[in-house]
Design a protein around this motif. Structure first.
Motif, PDB file in Angstrom:
ATOM      1  N   ILE A  26     -12.503   6.692  23.924  1.00  0.00           N
ATOM      2  CA  ILE A  26     -11.696   7.815  24.441  1.00  0.00           C
ATOM      3  C   ILE A  26     -10.251   7.368  24.663  1.00  0.00           C
ATOM      4  O   ILE A  26      -9.334   8.196  24.681  1.00  0.00           O
ATOM      5  CB  ILE A  26     -12.300   8.446  25.726  1.00  0.00           C
ATOM      6  N   VAL A  28      -8.639   5.186  22.614  1.00  0.00           N
ATOM      7  CA  VAL A  28      -8.047   4.720  21.346  1.00  0.00           C
ATOM      8  C   VAL A  28      -6.780   5.512  21.021  1.00  0.00           C
ATOM      9  O   VAL A  28      -5.757   4.951  20.626  1.00  0.00           O
ATOM     10  CB  VAL A  28      -9.091   4.806  20.202  1.00  0.00           C
ATOM     11  N   GLU A  29      -6.835   6.833  21.246  1.00  0.00           N
ATOM     12  CA  GLU A  29      -5.668   7.659  20.946  1.00  0.00           C
ATOM     13  C   GLU A  29      -4.538   7.463  21.967  1.00  0.00           C
ATOM     14  O   GLU A  29      -3.449   8.017  21.796  1.00  0.00           O
ATOM     15  CB  GLU A  29      -6.082   9.129  20.845  1.00  0.00           C
ATOM     16  N   PRO A  34     -10.379  -0.429  20.737  1.00  0.00           N
ATOM     17  CA  PRO A  34     -11.767  -0.535  21.216  1.00  0.00           C
ATOM     18  C   PRO A  34     -12.198  -2.008  21.193  1.00  0.00           C
ATOM     19  O   PRO A  34     -11.407  -2.881  20.834  1.00  0.00           O
ATOM     20  CB  PRO A  34     -12.547   0.286  20.184  1.00  0.00           C
ATOM     21  N   GLN A 102     -16.875   3.226  31.387  1.00  0.00           N
ATOM     22  CA  GLN A 102     -16.947   1.774  31.201  1.00  0.00           C
ATOM     23  C   GLN A 102     -15.533   1.214  31.087  1.00  0.00           C
ATOM     24  O   GLN A 102     -15.334   0.017  31.005  1.00  0.00           O
ATOM     25  CB  GLN A 102     -17.718   1.464  29.913  1.00  0.00           C
ATOM     26  N   ASN A 103     -14.537   2.111  31.052  1.00  0.00           N
ATOM     27  CA  ASN A 103     -13.156   1.675  30.843  1.00  0.00           C
ATOM     28  C   ASN A 103     -12.521   1.219  32.157  1.00  0.00           C
ATOM     29  O   ASN A 103     -12.893   1.690  33.230  1.00  0.00           O
ATOM     30  CB  ASN A 103     -12.330   2.810  30.233  1.00  0.00           C
ATOM     31  N   HIS A 120     -17.190  -0.886  35.136  1.00  0.00           N
ATOM     32  CA  HIS A 120     -16.712  -2.242  34.861  1.00  0.00           C
ATOM     33  C   HIS A 120     -15.438  -2.577  35.620  1.00  0.00           C
ATOM     34  O   HIS A 120     -14.688  -3.461  35.224  1.00  0.00           O
ATOM     35  CB  HIS A 120     -16.516  -2.432  33.345  1.00  0.00           C
ATOM     36  N   ILE A 160     -15.187  -6.385  35.634  1.00  0.00           N
ATOM     37  CA  ILE A 160     -16.437  -7.133  35.503  1.00  0.00           C
ATOM     38  C   ILE A 160     -16.380  -7.970  34.230  1.00  0.00           C
ATOM     39  O   ILE A 160     -16.239  -7.426  33.133  1.00  0.00           O
ATOM     40  CB  ILE A 160     -17.628  -6.136  35.413  1.00  0.00           C
ATOM     41  N   PHE A 162     -18.421 -10.421  31.544  1.00  0.00           N
ATOM     42  CA  PHE A 162     -19.826 -10.575  31.157  1.00  0.00           C
ATOM     43  C   PHE A 162     -20.439 -11.646  32.061  1.00  0.00           C
ATOM     44  O   PHE A 162     -19.793 -12.659  32.358  1.00  0.00           O
ATOM     45  CB  PHE A 162     -19.957 -11.004  29.691  1.00  0.00           C
ATOM     46  N   GLY A 188     -16.990   8.462  23.079  1.00  0.00           N
ATOM     47  CA  GLY A 188     -16.307   7.236  22.675  1.00  0.00           C
ATOM     48  C   GLY A 188     -16.948   5.939  23.119  1.00  0.00           C
ATOM     49  O   GLY A 188     -16.236   4.994  23.448  1.00  0.00           O
ATOM     50  N   VAL A 193     -23.829  -1.585  25.366  1.00  0.00           N
ATOM     51  CA  VAL A 193     -23.798  -2.469  26.530  1.00  0.00           C
ATOM     52  C   VAL A 193     -24.575  -1.816  27.683  1.00  0.00           C
ATOM     53  O   VAL A 193     -24.287  -0.691  28.085  1.00  0.00           O
ATOM     54  CB  VAL A 193     -22.334  -2.791  26.929  1.00  0.00           C
ATOM     55  N   PRO A 215     -16.363   9.553  16.333  1.00  0.00           N
ATOM     56  CA  PRO A 215     -16.207   9.680  14.873  1.00  0.00           C
ATOM     57  C   PRO A 215     -17.370   9.045  14.100  1.00  0.00           C
ATOM     58  O   PRO A 215     -17.542   9.311  12.916  1.00  0.00           O
ATOM     59  CB  PRO A 215     -14.901   8.935  14.573  1.00  0.00           C
ATOM     60  N   GLU A 216     -18.145   8.167  14.802  1.00  0.00           N
ATOM     61  CA  GLU A 216     -19.269   7.480  14.146  1.00  0.00           C
ATOM     62  C   GLU A 216     -20.549   7.743  14.929  1.00  0.00           C
ATOM     63  O   GLU A 216     -20.508   7.979  16.128  1.00  0.00           O
ATOM     64  CB  GLU A 216     -19.054   5.950  14.178  1.00  0.00           C
ATOM     65  N   GLY A 231     -16.014  13.266  15.495  1.00  0.00           N
ATOM     66  CA  GLY A 231     -14.563  13.249  15.356  1.00  0.00           C
ATOM     67  C   GLY A 231     -13.925  12.510  16.505  1.00  0.00           C
ATOM     68  O   GLY A 231     -14.621  12.101  17.442  1.00  0.00           O
ATOM     69  N   PRO A 232     -12.608  12.327  16.448  1.00  0.00           N
ATOM     70  CA  PRO A 232     -11.925  11.656  17.547  1.00  0.00           C
ATOM     71  C   PRO A 232     -11.959  12.488  18.825  1.00  0.00           C
ATOM     72  O   PRO A 232     -11.956  13.724  18.777  1.00  0.00           O
ATOM     73  CB  PRO A 232     -10.487  11.489  17.034  1.00  0.00           C
ATOM     74  N   ALA A 233     -11.982  11.790  19.967  1.00  0.00           N
ATOM     75  CA  ALA A 233     -12.162  12.469  21.257  1.00  0.00           C
ATOM     76  C   ALA A 233     -11.067  13.508  21.526  1.00  0.00           C
ATOM     77  O   ALA A 233     -11.352  14.583  22.060  1.00  0.00           O
ATOM     78  CB  ALA A 233     -12.184  11.437  22.374  1.00  0.00           C
TER      79      ALA A 233
HETATM   80  P1  OAD Z   1     -16.889  -0.133  21.928  1.00  0.00           P
HETATM   81  O1  OAD Z   1     -15.650  -0.789  21.447  1.00  0.00           O
HETATM   82  O2  OAD Z   1     -18.152  -0.901  21.825  1.00  0.00           O
HETATM   83  O3  OAD Z   1     -17.105   1.240  21.130  1.00  0.00           O
HETATM   84  C1  OAD Z   1     -16.057   2.143  20.919  1.00  0.00           C
HETATM   85  C2  OAD Z   1     -16.631   3.413  20.376  1.00  0.00           C
HETATM   86  O4  OAD Z   1     -15.580   4.360  20.290  1.00  0.00           O
HETATM   87  C3  OAD Z   1     -17.269   3.313  18.979  1.00  0.00           C
HETATM   88  O5  OAD Z   1     -18.514   3.969  18.989  1.00  0.00           O
HETATM   89  C4  OAD Z   1     -16.262   4.045  18.083  1.00  0.00           C
HETATM   90  O6  OAD Z   1     -16.900   4.704  16.980  1.00  0.00           O
HETATM   91  C5  OAD Z   1     -15.686   5.051  19.049  1.00  0.00           C
HETATM   92  N1  OAD Z   1     -14.330   5.544  18.732  1.00  0.00           N
HETATM   93  C6  OAD Z   1     -13.336   4.956  18.021  1.00  0.00           C
HETATM   94  N2  OAD Z   1     -12.246   5.743  17.971  1.00  0.00           N
HETATM   95  C7  OAD Z   1     -12.538   6.865  18.682  1.00  0.00           C
HETATM   96  C8  OAD Z   1     -11.831   8.064  19.009  1.00  0.00           C
HETATM   97  N3  OAD Z   1     -10.576   8.280  18.624  1.00  0.00           N
HETATM   98  N4  OAD Z   1     -12.485   8.988  19.768  1.00  0.00           N
HETATM   99  C9  OAD Z   1     -13.757   8.800  20.174  1.00  0.00           C
HETATM  100  N5  OAD Z   1     -14.466   7.693  19.882  1.00  0.00           N
HETATM  101  C10 OAD Z   1     -13.875   6.741  19.169  1.00  0.00           C
HETATM  102  O7  OAD Z   1     -16.588   0.347  23.424  1.00  0.00           O
HETATM  103  P2  OAD Z   1     -17.608   0.626  24.615  1.00  0.00           P
HETATM  104  O8  OAD Z   1     -18.801   1.352  24.163  1.00  0.00           O
HETATM  105  O9  OAD Z   1     -16.798   1.199  25.712  1.00  0.00           O
HETATM  106  O10 OAD Z   1     -17.447  -4.358  28.596  1.00  0.00           O
HETATM  107  O11 OAD Z   1     -18.012  -0.857  25.000  1.00  0.00           O
HETATM  108  C11 OAD Z   1     -18.769  -1.072  26.153  1.00  0.00           C
HETATM  109  C12 OAD Z   1     -18.359  -2.336  26.849  1.00  0.00           C
HETATM  110  O12 OAD Z   1     -18.333  -3.418  25.904  1.00  0.00           O
HETATM  111  C13 OAD Z   1     -16.959  -2.346  27.397  1.00  0.00           C
HETATM  112  O13 OAD Z   1     -16.832  -1.712  28.647  1.00  0.00           O
HETATM  113  C14 OAD Z   1     -16.655  -3.811  27.513  1.00  0.00           C
HETATM  114  C15 OAD Z   1     -17.166  -4.234  26.156  1.00  0.00           C
HETATM  115  O14 OAD Z   1     -17.508  -5.537  25.985  1.00  0.00           O
HETATM  116  C16 OAD Z   1     -16.995  -5.394  29.316  1.00  0.00           C
HETATM  117  O15 OAD Z   1     -15.928  -5.929  29.095  1.00  0.00           O
HETATM  118  C17 OAD Z   1     -17.917  -5.825  30.420  1.00  0.00           C
END
Ligand code: OAD
Length: 250
Positions: A26, A28-29, A34, A102-103, A120, A160, A162, A188, A193, A215-216, A231-233
């Motif tokens: 969410i 990224v934009e 990510p 998680q952000n 986190h 937080i 890991f 997003g 995790v 988007p995926e 699609g993008p958030a």
């Molecule tokens: P990830 O980086 O694992 O995943 C990002 C997700 O966002 C993917 O599914 C992408 O397809 C999607 N994405 C990319 N661009 C996007 C857009 N414009 N709009 C919407 N979605 C989009 O991130 P998290 O799932 O947040 O933890 O990762 C979880 C945790 O792993 C994080 O909080 C962090 C990380 O390691 C810690 O640091 C403890």
């Protein structure tokens, strides 16, 4: 995407309580990369070497130089985008009660969401590892790495790593809200995790609709989610808000 946007707006109109679970996608934009996938932070650096509490304790200067300093620069510049603003508008409309995120970038609060559970932690603050004093991140003097408190202790972000525990109250409240909501928006996140990725499973088992925006596809898409708004958030959320507003006046 148009059809799923209409479906999401309808489901949200009928919802008594909606909650959102958000991840890095969410933001990224807003210019924040990510963790996983193309351009992801973990593509450039190994989280086991830089993002565990053991790695930080072993060599704080290394983790500050490679990970934290850059995060600070990127987060300092970031502003909420249409995705964050859409979730804030949903709260204003009385549909969304809480964002579980998680952000650590604080962009949901900046957009106007008042109830945000930070799984986190939050990068807006650092803490001295010796005397426990807190300092706002923009006030940290980076001329010396690792930056130190007046007492000589090293500052660490209030996030937080890991290997650390999720704040227990954040976990308990998220589990309760996930079990009580009737719509969960999963925006997003790669849903890889734990325990954050388990919240949509709790919601689904308790009878909620789970709507994914990404988007995926994620591991939830075929197993837990009712459908994916692909699609993008930013685009998806502004589409959903426009449709909800149309439904409200018609
Ligand atoms: P990830 O980086 O694992 O995943 C990002 C997700 O966002 C993917 O599914 C992408 O397809 C999607 N994405 C990319 N661009 C996007 C857009 N414009 N709009 C919407 N979605 C989009 O991130 P998290 O799932 O947040 O933890 O990762 C979880 C945790 O792993 C994080 O909080 C962090 C990380 O390691 C810690 O640091 C403890």
């Amino acid at each position: 995407m148009r059809e799923t946007i209409q479906r999401a707006a309808k489901d949200l109109t009928n919802a008594k309580t909606a909650v959102a679970l958000t991840g890095a996608g969410i933001s990224v934009e807003s210019g924040i990369p990510p963790f996983r996938g193309k351009g992801g932070v973990w593509e450039k650096i190994d989280p086991m070497e830089y993002a565990t509490i053991d790695a930080f304790m072993r060599d704080p200067a290394k983790v500050w130089n490679v990970l934290i300093k850059e995060m600070k620069e990127i987060i300092d510049r970031a502003e909420p985008n249409e995705g964050h603003k859409g979730l804030a508008r949903l709260a204003e409309m009385g549909i969304l009660t809480t964002v579980i995120t998680q952000n650590v970038d604080g962009l949901h609060q900046a957009a106007g969401n008042e109830d945000v559970i930070e799984f986190h932690g939050n990068f807006a603050w650092h803490r001295c590892m010796d005397c426990d004093a807190s300092i706002e991140t923009p006030s940290i003097d980076l001329s010396r790495i690792p930056p130190r408190c007046g007492c000589g202790g090293i500052y660490r972000p209030e996030v937080i790593f890991f290997g650390e525990m999720i704040p227990p109250e954040a976990l308990t409240r998220s589990q309760q809200l996930s079990a009580q909501c009737d719509v969960m928006l999963v925006v997003g996140t790669s849903a890889t995790v734990q325990p954050a990725a388990y919240m949509p499973v709790i919601a689904k088992r308790s009878g909620a609709k789970v709507i994914e925006i990404n988007p995926e596809a994620s591991p939830l898409t075929a197993t837990v989610s009712d459908y994916l708004v692909k699609g993008p958030a930013g685009k998806a959320m502004s589409g959903i808000i426009a449709e909800l507003e149309r439904l409200r006046v018609s």
